[in-house]
Enzyme design. Structure first.
Site, mmCIF file in Angstrom:
data_model
loop_
_atom_site.group_PDB
_atom_site.id
_atom_site.type_symbol
_atom_site.label_atom_id
_atom_site.label_comp_id
_atom_site.label_asym_id
_atom_site.label_seq_id
_atom_site.Cartn_x
_atom_site.Cartn_y
_atom_site.Cartn_z
ATOM 1 N N CYS A 1 2.945 6.207 -8.404
ATOM 2 C CA CYS A 1 3.155 4.856 -8.940
ATOM 3 C C CYS A 1 4.601 4.847 -9.398
ATOM 4 C CB CYS A 1 2.196 4.559 -10.100
ATOM 5 S SG CYS A 1 2.472 2.927 -10.816
ATOM 6 N N CYS B 1 5.270 2.831 -12.712
ATOM 7 C CA CYS B 1 4.722 3.292 -13.993
ATOM 8 C C CYS B 1 3.758 4.445 -13.775
ATOM 9 C CB CYS B 1 4.073 2.137 -14.748
ATOM 10 S SG CYS B 1 3.538 2.640 -16.379
ATOM 11 N N SER B 2 2.441 4.173 -13.823
ATOM 12 C CA SER B 2 1.494 5.296 -13.812
ATOM 13 C C SER B 2 0.110 4.906 -13.307
ATOM 14 C CB SER B 2 1.371 5.856 -15.228
ATOM 15 O OG SER B 2 0.921 4.834 -16.103
ATOM 16 N N CYS B 3 0.001 3.836 -12.504
ATOM 17 C CA CYS B 3 -1.317 3.449 -11.999
ATOM 18 C C CYS B 3 -1.931 4.620 -11.221
ATOM 19 C CB CYS B 3 -1.220 2.198 -11.126
ATOM 20 S SG CYS B 3 -1.105 0.690 -12.128
#
Lengths: 205, 103
Positions: free
Chosen positions: A107, A110-112
């Site tokens: 991702c 971000c951090s999905c």
């Protein structure tokens, strides 16, 4: 980690934002926006989500071609079949590795991550280094994790979004014919389902 | 359009991947759970949280650790939605500090 995490009070050595979350928690509960029970349920939910869920799915797909077809065609329904609740994911996509193609998930923004299946993402997945390099140097990243791919193997990098989450189905290692699903699942590591490495070639010590 | 500070895919200069994972602190577990609980209650959405992170100060974005960015973006979204105010949060913190005797 203390047994009553979530219930304790801020300690003076905590950082500015760490302290603020305790204040926000109390205010949100006082105002009835969320309850203490909501918070406790979410902690329990996340702690019950581990890469073992993904490993079960992959091992079952390895031994059962009909399940594998369903897992690829409708991953959320396949999860439900074996009692894994994937309803929190909007769109869930399974990426099947082959000798010709390896998939890798990131991702960049971000951090999905497929949290309902695998739990919270590891620190490295959220790091700036991984977010930056995965798309420009995926082979170099794989090499750091111990996977050296020949040039003729294609690498496809998939960038997650708030709405689409991916899981990689690694290849079944050679020499595992006749193994039980439970033993096969032990070969399916978290990192192999993110796609930075293959499944383990043999059972860990 | 210039890249936002969050839009770092492919940027040069990144170093080796640090594979070690740190055990989460209590406040990080709490921040994670509150974020999920707010989502489950329909108070905010994942893409709103991401927007808040994208709009924050660029230096702060790079300096904060992961869950600090989460807390900062939750605070921004809750204030934007008139659910909390910054003063209320500050006041609650001051109460903690007087009650627990910590500066």
């Amino acid at each position: 980690m203390s047994d009553d995490h979530g219930h304790d009070h801020p300690k003076h050595e905590l950082s500015y934002y760490a302290k603020r979350i305790y204040a926000m928690r109390d205010l949100l509960i006082e105002k009835g926006v969320i309850s203490e029970k909501d918070i406790q349920c979410q902690i329990e939910y996340q702690e019950a989500r581990t890469p073992a869920n993904g490993a079960r799915l992959v091992a079952k797909a390895w031994v059962d071609p009909a399940f594998k077809a369903r897992f690829i065609a409708d991953p959320k329904a396949a999860c439900q079949e074996i009692g894994i609740d994937a309803t929190a994911i909007n769109e869930f996509v399974v990426l099947e590795n082959t000798p010709q193609v390896r998939h890798m998930v990131v991702c960049t923004l971000c951090s999905c991550y497929p949290r309902p299946i695998l739990g919270r993402p590891p620190d490295w997945y959220k790091s700036f280094n991984y977010r930056q390099r995965s798309v420009s140097d995926p082979r170099g990243v794989m090499r750091e994790f111990g996977l050296e791919l020949p040039d003729e193997v294609e690498v496809r990098v998939h960038d997650s979004t708030a709405d689409i989450r991916y899981i990689v189905m690694p290849m079944r290692p050679a020499g595992t014919e006749g193994w039980s699903e439970d033993d096969l699942a032990k070969l399916v590591t978290r990192d192999s389902m993110i796609g930075v490495m293959d499944a383990l070639p043999s059972l860990p010590e | 359009m210039a890249r936002g500070h969050h839009d770092i895919g492919g940027l040069p200069g990144a170093g080796a991947i640090e594979a070690a994972d740190h055990p989460l602190s209590d406040w990080e577990i709490l921040a994670d759970a509150i974020n999920q609980a707010l989502g489950a209650r329909g108070v905010k959405r994942t893409d709103e949280m991401r927007r808040a992170r994208e709009e924050m100060d660029s230096a702060a974005y790079r300096d904060m650790n992961y869950y600090e960015r989460w807390v900062a973006s939750m605070e921004a979204i809750l204030i934007e939605k008139n659910i909390l105010t910054k003063d209320e949060i500050d006041q609650k913190l001051a109460e903690f500090e007087s009650k627990w005797g910590e500066p």
